[in-house]
Scaffold this active site. Sequence first.
Site, short mmCIF file in Angstrom:
data_model
loop_
_atom_site.label_atom_id
_atom_site.label_comp_id
_atom_site.label_asym_id
_atom_site.label_seq_id
_atom_site.Cartn_x
_atom_site.Cartn_y
_atom_site.Cartn_z
N CYS A 111 39.99 37.17 33.17
CA CYS A 111 40.57 35.86 33.51
C CYS A 111 40.32 34.79 32.44
CB CYS A 111 40.01 35.39 34.86
SG CYS A 111 40.24 36.59 36.19
N HIS A 258 41.11 27.96 35.46
CA HIS A 258 41.56 29.23 36.00
C HIS A 258 41.76 29.09 37.50
CE1 HIS A 258 41.86 33.32 37.20
NE2 HIS A 258 40.60 33.46 37.57
N ASN A 288 45.86 34.23 42.20
CA ASN A 288 45.05 34.48 41.01
C ASN A 288 45.76 35.51 40.13
OD1 ASN A 288 43.17 35.30 39.12
ND2 ASN A 288 41.48 35.49 40.55
#
Length: 331
Positions: A111, A258, A288
């Site tokens: 990520c 993020h 996500n």
Amino acid sequence: MTIKITGTGSALPEKKVTNFDLQELVETSDEWIRERTGIAERRISTGDTVATLSAKACSKALEMAGKTAEEVDLILVATCSPEMLLPCCACQVQDIIGASNAAAFDLNAACSGFLFALNTAYVYMQAGIYKNALVIGSEVLSKLVDWSDRGTCVLFGDGAGAAFVEASAEDIFRDNGRKVSMECMVQGSDGTKGMVLSCAERSVDNAFIAEKQTISPYIQMNGQEVYKFATRQVPACIHEALDKAGITVEDVDMFVLHQANVRIIESVAKRLKADISKFPMNLDKIGNMSSATIPVLLDELNRGGRIQGGDRIVMSGFGAGLTYGATVIVW
């Protein structure tokens, strides 16, 4: 030498999967998912690949920047979910868009990947090796998710975001006196805790091994440990970046984080003592997407006119590894 982002682009699969759709697959509910994550729906690939999504995002970024694919010097794809081990996704993207003059390779920091790739491009340009780069975060996580595991299948989505970054020998100052630049970058990792978020590849299996191993091909996650890491490390990382840049939280116009969990973002804002209005979010619509979340959100903000010349933006992320990073830029 100044670097600036002159084009952004993003691409999402057409199929929307809502929390109500997931109720048909696992024991969960829209209320349960929203309360714990802030996610209402996500985009899921029904044929799009990491490479094709990347190429679509790149084409949009190049169009905004007023550049052709032949002018691209470097292509970096941050991904943890490529369809192919060989060739790398960046070379596939090079082929699709026709960037015949570029060098291309992949980077995996999960990520945090887009930030690691952006920092890599910055260093190449600082060294004078390349004058520009396409930096991409792209994932098709749906193929890595166990759709019977409600702890993970409700979280992830597919998509890609790209930024075209250029070097400039001349300093560019905005009306507010700020110089367009990457003011600071911080990145790090803690491999000792890496297995709290993992996904196995093929095990060692050859003609000289008698006993075959069986491993799960799906994402495994200790959500509580990931949450504790993120809420501690992200604000610490941001403070480190701001200190290195010689500025404070109050000097930042926007924090592009993020998009993993609304609770994490709210916790980071609280620890930084920053107004939550400075933390734009879109995870309710797309979930996500690992390395793609930051560039997709950046493109959404850019195209929506929410980023103005001279704005100081902090981008920060965390992910499997465990990795983390923060970058301070003036738009």
